[in-house]
Design a protein around this motif. Sequence first.
Motif, PDB file in Angstrom:
ATOM      1  N   LYS A  56      39.259  53.013  34.836  1.00  0.00           N
ATOM      2  CA  LYS A  56      40.206  53.708  33.956  1.00  0.00           C
ATOM      3  C   LYS A  56      40.073  53.198  32.519  1.00  0.00           C
ATOM      4  O   LYS A  56      40.089  53.970  31.573  1.00  0.00           O
ATOM      5  CB  LYS A  56      41.647  53.503  34.426  1.00  0.00           C
ATOM      6  N   THR A  57      39.945  51.885  32.383  1.00  0.00           N
ATOM      7  CA  THR A  57      39.798  51.294  31.050  1.00  0.00           C
ATOM      8  C   THR A  57      38.500  51.754  30.406  1.00  0.00           C
ATOM      9  O   THR A  57      38.478  52.128  29.226  1.00  0.00           O
ATOM     10  CB  THR A  57      39.844  49.755  31.134  1.00  0.00           C
ATOM     11  N   GLU A  58      37.424  51.745  31.174  1.00  0.00           N
ATOM     12  CA  GLU A  58      36.131  52.177  30.637  1.00  0.00           C
ATOM     13  C   GLU A  58      36.170  53.651  30.232  1.00  0.00           C
ATOM     14  O   GLU A  58      35.644  54.025  29.184  1.00  0.00           O
ATOM     15  CB  GLU A  58      35.027  51.916  31.660  1.00  0.00           C
ATOM     16  N   ALA A  59      36.810  54.492  31.041  1.00  0.00           N
ATOM     17  CA  ALA A  59      36.921  55.920  30.712  1.00  0.00           C
ATOM     18  C   ALA A  59      37.725  56.112  29.430  1.00  0.00           C
ATOM     19  O   ALA A  59      37.372  56.931  28.573  1.00  0.00           O
ATOM     20  CB  ALA A  59      37.560  56.685  31.867  1.00  0.00           C
ATOM     21  N   TRP A  60      38.809  55.353  29.282  1.00  0.00           N
ATOM     22  CA  TRP A  60      39.633  55.431  28.070  1.00  0.00           C
ATOM     23  C   TRP A  60      38.813  55.021  26.849  1.00  0.00           C
ATOM     24  O   TRP A  60      38.835  55.692  25.820  1.00  0.00           O
ATOM     25  CB  TRP A  60      40.864  54.546  28.230  1.00  0.00           C
ATOM     26  N   TYR A  76      48.682  47.351  44.163  1.00  0.00           N
ATOM     27  CA  TYR A  76      48.816  45.971  43.713  1.00  0.00           C
ATOM     28  C   TYR A  76      50.259  45.540  43.926  1.00  0.00           C
ATOM     29  O   TYR A  76      51.131  46.359  44.206  1.00  0.00           O
ATOM     30  CB  TYR A  76      48.428  45.833  42.231  1.00  0.00           C
ATOM     31  N   LEU A  77      50.494  44.247  43.796  1.00  0.00           N
ATOM     32  CA  LEU A  77      51.840  43.695  43.867  1.00  0.00           C
ATOM     33  C   LEU A  77      52.244  43.318  42.454  1.00  0.00           C
ATOM     34  O   LEU A  77      51.447  42.711  41.723  1.00  0.00           O
ATOM     35  CB  LEU A  77      51.868  42.455  44.760  1.00  0.00           C
ATOM     36  N   GLU A  78      53.449  43.678  42.055  1.00  0.00           N
ATOM     37  CA  GLU A  78      53.915  43.321  40.719  1.00  0.00           C
ATOM     38  C   GLU A  78      55.028  42.297  40.858  1.00  0.00           C
ATOM     39  O   GLU A  78      56.028  42.547  41.530  1.00  0.00           O
ATOM     40  CB  GLU A  78      54.400  44.542  39.955  1.00  0.00           C
ATOM     41  N   CYS A  79      54.820  41.153  40.248  1.00  0.00           N
ATOM     42  CA  CYS A  79      55.757  40.043  40.343  1.00  0.00           C
ATOM     43  C   CYS A  79      56.604  39.983  39.074  1.00  0.00           C
ATOM     44  O   CYS A  79      56.059  39.858  37.973  1.00  0.00           O
ATOM     45  CB  CYS A  79      55.000  38.741  40.542  1.00  0.00           C
ATOM     46  N   TYR A  80      57.907  40.081  39.255  1.00  0.00           N
ATOM     47  CA  TYR A  80      58.853  40.078  38.147  1.00  0.00           C
ATOM     48  C   TYR A  80      59.580  38.741  38.084  1.00  0.00           C
ATOM     49  O   TYR A  80      60.019  38.221  39.115  1.00  0.00           O
ATOM     50  CB  TYR A  80      59.915  41.175  38.349  1.00  0.00           C
ATOM     51  N   LYS A 127      43.767  42.989  44.899  1.00  0.00           N
ATOM     52  CA  LYS A 127      42.530  42.692  45.622  1.00  0.00           C
ATOM     53  C   LYS A 127      41.440  42.880  44.575  1.00  0.00           C
ATOM     54  O   LYS A 127      41.396  43.926  43.907  1.00  0.00           O
ATOM     55  CB  LYS A 127      42.355  43.666  46.781  1.00  0.00           C
ATOM     56  N   PRO A 128      40.569  41.907  44.341  1.00  0.00           N
ATOM     57  CA  PRO A 128      39.589  42.017  43.248  1.00  0.00           C
ATOM     58  C   PRO A 128      38.769  43.301  43.268  1.00  0.00           C
ATOM     59  O   PRO A 128      38.569  43.927  42.227  1.00  0.00           O
ATOM     60  CB  PRO A 128      38.698  40.787  43.441  1.00  0.00           C
ATOM     61  N   GLU A 129      38.323  43.719  44.433  1.00  0.00           N
ATOM     62  CA  GLU A 129      37.497  44.924  44.519  1.00  0.00           C
ATOM     63  C   GLU A 129      38.280  46.171  44.106  1.00  0.00           C
ATOM     64  O   GLU A 129      37.741  47.063  43.470  1.00  0.00           O
ATOM     65  CB  GLU A 129      36.955  45.111  45.946  1.00  0.00           C
ATOM     66  N   THR A 130      39.553  46.236  44.477  1.00  0.00           N
ATOM     67  CA  THR A 130      40.383  47.386  44.120  1.00  0.00           C
ATOM     68  C   THR A 130      40.563  47.443  42.616  1.00  0.00           C
ATOM     69  O   THR A 130      40.452  48.512  42.002  1.00  0.00           O
ATOM     70  CB  THR A 130      41.761  47.308  44.808  1.00  0.00           C
ATOM     71  N   TYR A 131      40.801  46.287  42.001  1.00  0.00           N
ATOM     72  CA  TYR A 131      40.955  46.263  40.549  1.00  0.00           C
ATOM     73  C   TYR A 131      39.683  46.751  39.876  1.00  0.00           C
ATOM     74  O   TYR A 131      39.727  47.576  38.970  1.00  0.00           O
ATOM     75  CB  TYR A 131      41.320  44.865  40.047  1.00  0.00           C
ATOM     76  N   GLU A 132      38.551  46.241  40.346  1.00  0.00           N
ATOM     77  CA  GLU A 132      37.262  46.638  39.765  1.00  0.00           C
ATOM     78  C   GLU A 132      37.050  48.142  39.880  1.00  0.00           C
ATOM     79  O   GLU A 132      36.651  48.793  38.925  1.00  0.00           O
ATOM     80  CB  GLU A 132      36.115  45.907  40.476  1.00  0.00           C
ATOM     81  N   GLU A 133      37.331  48.689  41.050  1.00  0.00           N
ATOM     82  CA  GLU A 133      37.085  50.114  41.299  1.00  0.00           C
ATOM     83  C   GLU A 133      38.043  51.007  40.521  1.00  0.00           C
ATOM     84  O   GLU A 133      37.635  52.011  39.955  1.00  0.00           O
ATOM     85  CB  GLU A 133      37.226  50.420  42.794  1.00  0.00           C
ATOM     86  N   GLY A 159      45.475  45.370  51.012  1.00  0.00           N
ATOM     87  CA  GLY A 159      44.181  44.994  51.586  1.00  0.00           C
ATOM     88  C   GLY A 159      43.703  43.617  51.168  1.00  0.00           C
ATOM     89  O   GLY A 159      42.499  43.354  51.165  1.00  0.00           O
ATOM     90  N   LEU A 160      44.624  42.734  50.835  1.00  0.00           N
ATOM     91  CA  LEU A 160      44.267  41.392  50.369  1.00  0.00           C
ATOM     92  C   LEU A 160      43.817  40.535  51.546  1.00  0.00           C
ATOM     93  O   LEU A 160      44.517  40.431  52.547  1.00  0.00           O
ATOM     94  CB  LEU A 160      45.487  40.763  49.692  1.00  0.00           C
ATOM     95  N   GLU A 161      42.632  39.932  51.413  1.00  0.00           N
ATOM     96  CA  GLU A 161      42.081  39.154  52.506  1.00  0.00           C
ATOM     97  C   GLU A 161      41.792  37.706  52.121  1.00  0.00           C
ATOM     98  O   GLU A 161      42.348  36.793  52.692  1.00  0.00           O
ATOM     99  CB  GLU A 161      40.818  39.819  53.032  1.00  0.00           C
TER     100      GLU A 161
END
Length: 155
Positions: free
Chosen positions: A131-135, A43-47, A120-126, A102-104
């Motif tokens: 990770k959140t669900e596992a936690w 992901y890209l982190e904007c500061y 990229k929405p799919e990357t976040y979902e995957e 991979g942003l399109e």
Amino acid sequence: MDTKGRVSIPASFRRVLEQSDPAWTDGLNPELVIVYGDHRRNYLECYTIDAINEVDDKIDALPRGSVQRKMLQRLFHGQSFPTNVDETGRLVLPAKLREKIGLEKEAFFIAAGDTFQIWKPETYEEEELSKTEAWLDELPDDFDPLSYLDGAPEN
């Protein structure tokens, strides 16, 4: 995202960017720094300017010549892109940054105070959603994660 790599920044994010840019005044475009990071970052982190200045101050406080200082300088200074929001409230993402994650067509934004992430929405979902669900699955069924806000001990 359009064909030129422009994404619209949500208005609430633009207000944070404006408030956290010491050089910003009405009529100017707020500046920010996009940290794209190493090969592990998807992901890209904007500061905001204030946020990246805080990071820079912490890096500068580390001992000169230390491995930690050198690595953090590389991760933040060597793998970042200073830019600004354009007059229409959009951010232009260079091809190099779009390709890295991979942003399109669509971008997914997550706000985190004085930073925000672009995924990229799919990357976040995957990756992140799983990770959140596992936690959450590791917590007792009757546990409310909001209790962490009150300083509950971590399980």
